[in-house]
Design an enzyme around this catalytic site. Structure first.
Site, PDB file in Angstrom:
ATOM      1  N   LYS A  79      45.074  40.536  40.373  1.00 56.88           N
ATOM      2  CA  LYS A  79      44.281  41.740  40.540  1.00 56.88           C
ATOM      3  C   LYS A  79      45.191  42.946  40.386  1.00 56.88           C
ATOM      4  CE  LYS A  79      41.258  44.146  43.755  1.00 56.88           C
ATOM      5  NZ  LYS A  79      40.512  44.078  45.008  1.00 56.88           N
TER       6      LYS A  79
ATOM      7  N   LYS B 177      41.152  40.201  37.361  1.00 52.10           N
ATOM      8  CA  LYS B 177      40.354  41.399  37.566  1.00 52.10           C
ATOM      9  C   LYS B 177      41.179  42.646  37.305  1.00 52.10           C
ATOM     10  CE  LYS B 177      38.112  43.758  41.303  1.00 52.10           C
ATOM     11  NZ  LYS B 177      37.980  43.894  42.707  1.00 52.10           N
TER      12      LYS B 177
HETATM   13  C1  PBG Z   1      38.447  45.225  47.331  1.00 52.30           C
HETATM   14  C2  PBG Z   1      37.712  45.201  46.044  1.00 52.30           C
HETATM   15  C3  PBG Z   1      37.673  46.200  45.068  1.00 52.30           C
HETATM   16  C4  PBG Z   1      36.829  45.732  44.056  1.00 52.30           C
HETATM   17  C5  PBG Z   1      36.377  44.475  44.444  1.00 52.30           C
HETATM   18  N1  PBG Z   1      36.956  44.147  45.660  1.00 52.30           N
HETATM   19  C6  PBG Z   1      38.282  47.556  45.081  1.00 52.30           C
HETATM   20  C7  PBG Z   1      39.745  47.716  44.992  1.00 52.30           C
HETATM   21  O1  PBG Z   1      40.506  46.762  44.985  1.00 52.30           O
HETATM   22  O2  PBG Z   1      40.160  48.882  44.945  1.00 52.30           O
HETATM   23  C8  PBG Z   1      36.504  46.464  42.804  1.00 52.30           C
HETATM   24  C9  PBG Z   1      35.286  45.988  42.073  1.00 52.30           C
HETATM   25  C10 PBG Z   1      34.811  46.916  41.024  1.00 52.30           C
HETATM   26  O3  PBG Z   1      35.465  47.911  40.672  1.00 52.30           O
HETATM   27  O4  PBG Z   1      33.710  46.649  40.506  1.00 52.30           O
HETATM   28  N2  PBG Z   1      37.584  44.928  48.412  1.00 52.30           N
END
Ligand code: PBG
Length: 325
Positions: free
Chosen positions: A196, A248
């Site tokens: 991520k 992601k």
């Molecule tokens: C963290 C989380 C995020 C997203 C999913 N889980 C935000 C981040 O890491 O800043 C982002 C999902 C998206 O942008 O659609 N709980």
């Protein structure tokens, strides 16, 4: 004089193209992320994600049923609490919004779909970070793990089939696995957000979860330029017991999806995130892109790169298109 090889032969008719198509897109391969906000009586539109809602408990139940009827593979729930605090108390409270919503959805759709939930503190903390802070204001990895363990057990108890730890704390998969096993939830799965990135593409999500974050997540999420590091993260999560791994965002990281698919012996998911959604919606609204073709192409590309499962805010709509054929 003439070409001796003619690849175009297999593109001549729709039937030929269908026969040789290499990549499938099916409703059950798509997971719908959903937001539920504490205290709402009516759903609220997320302006930077046209078509996406912050649900009330009631509208979430209805939308969950509709998604299941549309044939999506699963649901990923995110909770938005009314009150935030330094340690994200709402996350571990059995009556916190996410846990309540999991019980609601489970009682509505049971085992007819895969109910997933976000294991992360950013929605619940008043500083908006994915973990608790130490005396210097840095995210404290190991103190956060203790909270994740408690949060995970609360979500499993509330009816989640699969948990999605998304906070990028070291050791989170192992700690959550251990906590689930100790509490008797050996069969609750883990979809690890393994690779991520500290991505600008999460921008609209901040609105969707009323994020309190100032600053960034670069001290725990990955540098967009790195791929070797992703493979290390994936291997660690597999060793710690991840049932599925995730990359992601998706579209800007197709090479990372491919590399992950090559080393993973469990299903690979990719998250088509809020910014990917917003970009296409905005361009389509301006008449600059053909909305349906662009969405389908983006999802097909993510699958072609090696994702078995795609989290997408378009899951229900695309499932409808796929049924139409
Ligand atoms: C963290 C989380 C995020 C997203 C999913 N889980 C935000 C981040 O890491 O800043 C982002 C999902 C998206 O942008 O659609 N709980």
């Amino acid at each position: 004089m003439f070409p001796s090889h003619r690849p175009r032969r297999l593109r001549r008719t729709a039937a030929l193209r269908r026969m040789v198509s290499e990549t499938t897109l099916r409703p059950e391969q798509m997971i719908l992320p959903m937001f539920v906000k504490e205290g709402l009586t009516e759903p609220v539109a997320v302006s930077s994600m046209p078509g996406v809602l912050q649900h009330s408990r009631d509208s979430l139940r209805k939308a969950a049923v509709e998604a299941v009827q549309a044939g999506v593979g699963g649901l990923m729930l995110f909770g938005v609490p009314e009150k935030h605090d330094a340690v994200g108390s709402g996350a571990t409270d059995p009556d916190g919004i996410l846990n309540v919503a999991l019980r609601d959805v489970h009682s509505e759709v049971g085992d007819s779909t895969v109910i997933m939930s976000d294991v992360c503190l950013d929605e619940f903390t008043d500083h908006g970070h994915c973990g608790v802070l130490d005396a210097h204001g840095n995210v404290d990895n190991d103190a956060t793990l203790e909270i994740y363990a408690e949060m995970a057990v609360a979500q499993a108890r509330a009816g989640a089939h699969v948990l999605g730890p998304s906070g990028m704390m070291d050791g989170q998969v192992g700690v959550i696995r251990g906590a689930l096993d100790d509490a008797g939830f050996q069969d609750t799965g883990i979809l690890a957000y393994s690779a991520k990135y500290a991505s600008a593409f999460f921008g609209p999500f901040r609105e969707a979860v009323d994020s309190q974050l100032k600053g960034d997540r670069k001290a725990y999420q990955q540098d967009p330029g790195n791929v070797r590091e992703s493979l290390r993260e994936v291997q660690l999560d597999l060793a710690e017991g991840a049932d599925m791994v995730m990359v992601k965002p998706a579209l800007a990281y197709l090479d990372v999806i491919r590399a992950t698919a090559e080393i993973s012996d469990v299903p690979v998911a990719a998250y088509q995130v809020s910014g990917e959604y917003a970009m296409i919606e905005a361009a389509a609204a301006n008449g600059w892109l053909d909305r349906r073709r662009t969405i389908t192409e983006a999802l097909t590309s993510i699958r072609r790169a090696g994702a078995d499962i795609v989290l997408t805010y378009w899951a229900v709509e695309v499932a409808g298109w796929l049924r139409e054929g």
